[in-house]
Design an enzyme around this catalytic site. Sequence first.
Site, PDB file in Angstrom:
ATOM      1  N   PHE A 128       9.095   8.264  96.264  1.00  0.00           N
ATOM      2  CA  PHE A 128      10.433   8.857  96.351  1.00  0.00           C
ATOM      3  C   PHE A 128      10.573   9.551  97.695  1.00  0.00           C
ATOM      4  O   PHE A 128       9.752  10.394  98.053  1.00  0.00           O
ATOM      5  CB  PHE A 128      10.691   9.861  95.219  1.00  0.00           C
ATOM      6  CG  PHE A 128      12.076  10.454  95.299  1.00  0.00           C
ATOM      7  CD1 PHE A 128      13.175   9.719  94.869  1.00  0.00           C
ATOM      8  CD2 PHE A 128      12.299  11.709  95.849  1.00  0.00           C
ATOM      9  CE1 PHE A 128      14.464  10.230  94.981  1.00  0.00           C
ATOM     10  CE2 PHE A 128      13.590  12.227  95.961  1.00  0.00           C
ATOM     11  CZ  PHE A 128      14.669  11.488  95.524  1.00  0.00           C
ATOM     12  N   ASP A 184       4.982  12.310 103.696  1.00  0.00           N
ATOM     13  CA  ASP A 184       6.085  13.044 103.071  1.00  0.00           C
ATOM     14  C   ASP A 184       5.463  14.142 102.207  1.00  0.00           C
ATOM     15  O   ASP A 184       4.987  13.884 101.101  1.00  0.00           O
ATOM     16  CB  ASP A 184       6.925  12.064 102.241  1.00  0.00           C
ATOM     17  CG  ASP A 184       8.066  12.748 101.496  1.00  0.00           C
ATOM     18  OD1 ASP A 184       8.017  13.984 101.344  1.00  0.00           O
ATOM     19  OD2 ASP A 184       8.993  12.039 101.055  1.00  0.00           O
ATOM     20  N   LYS A 219      11.904  21.368 100.497  1.00  0.00           N
ATOM     21  CA  LYS A 219      11.731  22.094  99.233  1.00  0.00           C
ATOM     22  C   LYS A 219      11.273  23.552  99.381  1.00  0.00           C
ATOM     23  O   LYS A 219      12.093  24.432  99.558  1.00  0.00           O
ATOM     24  CB  LYS A 219      10.831  21.292  98.301  1.00  0.00           C
ATOM     25  CG  LYS A 219      11.537  19.997  97.829  1.00  0.00           C
ATOM     26  CD  LYS A 219      11.045  19.473  96.506  1.00  0.00           C
ATOM     27  CE  LYS A 219      12.030  18.479  95.900  1.00  0.00           C
ATOM     28  NZ  LYS A 219      11.736  17.080  96.155  1.00  0.00           N
TER      29      LYS A 219
HETATM   30  C1  LIG Z   1      12.571  16.060  96.768  1.00  0.00           C
HETATM   31  C2  LIG Z   1      11.908  15.053  97.617  1.00  0.00           C
HETATM   32  C3  LIG Z   1      12.604  14.424  98.666  1.00  0.00           C
HETATM   33  C4  LIG Z   1      14.075  14.631  98.917  1.00  0.00           C
HETATM   34  O1  LIG Z   1      14.405  15.939  99.269  1.00  0.00           O
HETATM   35  P1  LIG Z   1      15.946  16.397  99.237  1.00  0.00           P
HETATM   36  O2  LIG Z   1      15.888  17.800  99.770  1.00  0.00           O
HETATM   37  O3  LIG Z   1      16.402  16.318  97.813  1.00  0.00           O
HETATM   38  O4  LIG Z   1      16.697  15.483 100.110  1.00  0.00           O
HETATM   39  C5  LIG Z   1      11.897  13.538  99.462  1.00  0.00           C
HETATM   40  N1  LIG Z   1      10.598  13.291  99.248  1.00  0.00           N
HETATM   41  C6  LIG Z   1       9.901  13.882  98.258  1.00  0.00           C
HETATM   42  C7  LIG Z   1       8.449  13.575  98.083  1.00  0.00           C
HETATM   43  C8  LIG Z   1      10.539  14.765  97.392  1.00  0.00           C
HETATM   44  O5  LIG Z   1       9.855  15.310  96.383  1.00  0.00           O
END
Ligand SMILES: *Cc1c(COP(=O)(O)O)cnc(C)c1O
Length: 397
Positions: free
Chosen positions: A135, A222, A251
Site C-alpha cells: 500500500f 516506504d 503518519k
Molecule cells: C498510510 C500509508 C500511506 C499513505 O499515506 P497518506 O497520508 O494516507 O497519503 C502510504 N504508505 C503506507 C505504507 C501507509 O501506511
Amino acid sequence: MTSEDRCCTSHIMPTYNRLPITFERGEGAWLLDENNNRYLDAISGIAVCNLGHAHPAIHKAICAQSEKLLHTSNIYKIDAQERLADKLTEKSGMDNVFFCNSGAEANEAAIKLARKFGHAKGVENPAIMVMEKSFHGRTLATLSATGNSKIQQGFAPLVEGFVRVPYNNIGAVEQAIEQNNNIVAILLEPIQGEGGVNIPAADYLNGIRSLCDRHELLMMLDEIQTGIGRTGKFLAFQHNHILPDVCTLAKALGNGVPIGACLARGKAAQLLTAGTHGSTFGGNPLACSAALAVLATLEKEHLVELARQKGQVICAGFVERLQGNKHIVDIRHKGLMIGIELDSPCAELVKSALQKHLLINVTNETTIRLLPPLIIDEQQIRQLVETLSTLINEFTA
Ligand SMILES: *Cc1c(COP(=O)(O)O)cnc(C)c1O
C-alpha cells in the site's frame, strides 16, 4: 439529531464506512466520546498519534508557533524546516529531505525522483519494482504502485511504469531485474501494514540492498507506517543495519499535524532541483514545529526503546491467552506493530471491540492489526490483552 440521522443526510462523500462514534477529546491512549465514555485506542489513528492524544509537548509547540507564524512559503527559508531536516537526516543517516503533507505525496516525490534517476542513466522508459499486497497511497501514481486491485478498481488507465513481484521473495526480485532492463528502483514497505502486517525474513531488506547495489537501482523504503519509532527502532530499516537511497515518512511524524517527508541519500539526493518539484504547504512552520516536538519527545521519553519492550509484553500476553485456540494462524509483531491472524475473516471484531470500548482494526480480512500509541502504560496493556483475547476466544468458539 442522532448520529444516525446525521449520517443519512451527510454532505461528506461516502469514501469511508465510518463506525457510529465520534470522539471529542483524547488523553494519552484514551479517546473520550460526547458522554465522557473512555475508549482505549490501540490503533492511534492508524499509526499517527504515536505519542498519544493531546500530548502536552505537541500542544505547547503548536501553540507557541501559532502565536508567531503559521505559514510563509517555500520561496523563503524556513527555520523550523531547516532544523527538522537536520534532525531527520541525523537520525536516519540520509542526506536531505523534501517536505510535503501526506504519505501519498511523499511517495509521489519518491516516484518522480526514481524516474529522474532513470532518465539521467539513459533509461528511456524507466520502471519501478513494487510488491504484491503493498500500500502506497490513493493518488493516481501511488494507487498504481499499490498491490491491491480493489484500490485500483475503476481508476484505469493507471500510471504505467510499475513491475510487480511477490513480497518477501528475493528470487522473484532477481528474476524481475533480469527480465526487465528498464527497472531503475525498488519501492517497498519494510513491513507491509495495510497488506496484513507482513513481516519479511530478517535479511530480506539486506538482500534488496545488495541487489540494488549490484544493479545500480534505488532502494526506496516506504516507512510511512513503520517509521517514527513504531517498530522499536526510529526507522524499521535500522533493524537491518543498512541505508536505503530514498525513504518516505508521514503518519506519526506530526502526531496528527499533517506532514510528509521524502528523504534521500547520495546520488538520489541530487535529483529534485529547483523547479522540478514543490508544495505550497510542505514543511510549513506549523507542521515542522509539531514534528520537531515529536522527535524531541521520542528521545526525552525513550519511546523507541519502550516500543520494543512493550511490543514484547503485549505479544507474550496474547500468546499466553490465545494458546490452544486452533483458529489463530499467527501472532507476529515488531515493536508495537502487531498482527494477529485468524483462519477466517474477522472484520466484525472491530465492532465487538468497540462495544467493549477498545479501538482496533482488521486488515487483509483476517488479520487484527494493533498500532497502540508508544506511550501506552502497563495497566492499559493489560486491559488491551485481556479484552481482545476474550473477544477473539468468543469469536472463534
Ligand atoms: C498510510 C500509508 C500511506 C499513505 O499515506 P497518506 O497520508 O494516507 O497519503 C502510504 N504508505 C503506507 C505504507 C501507509 O501506511
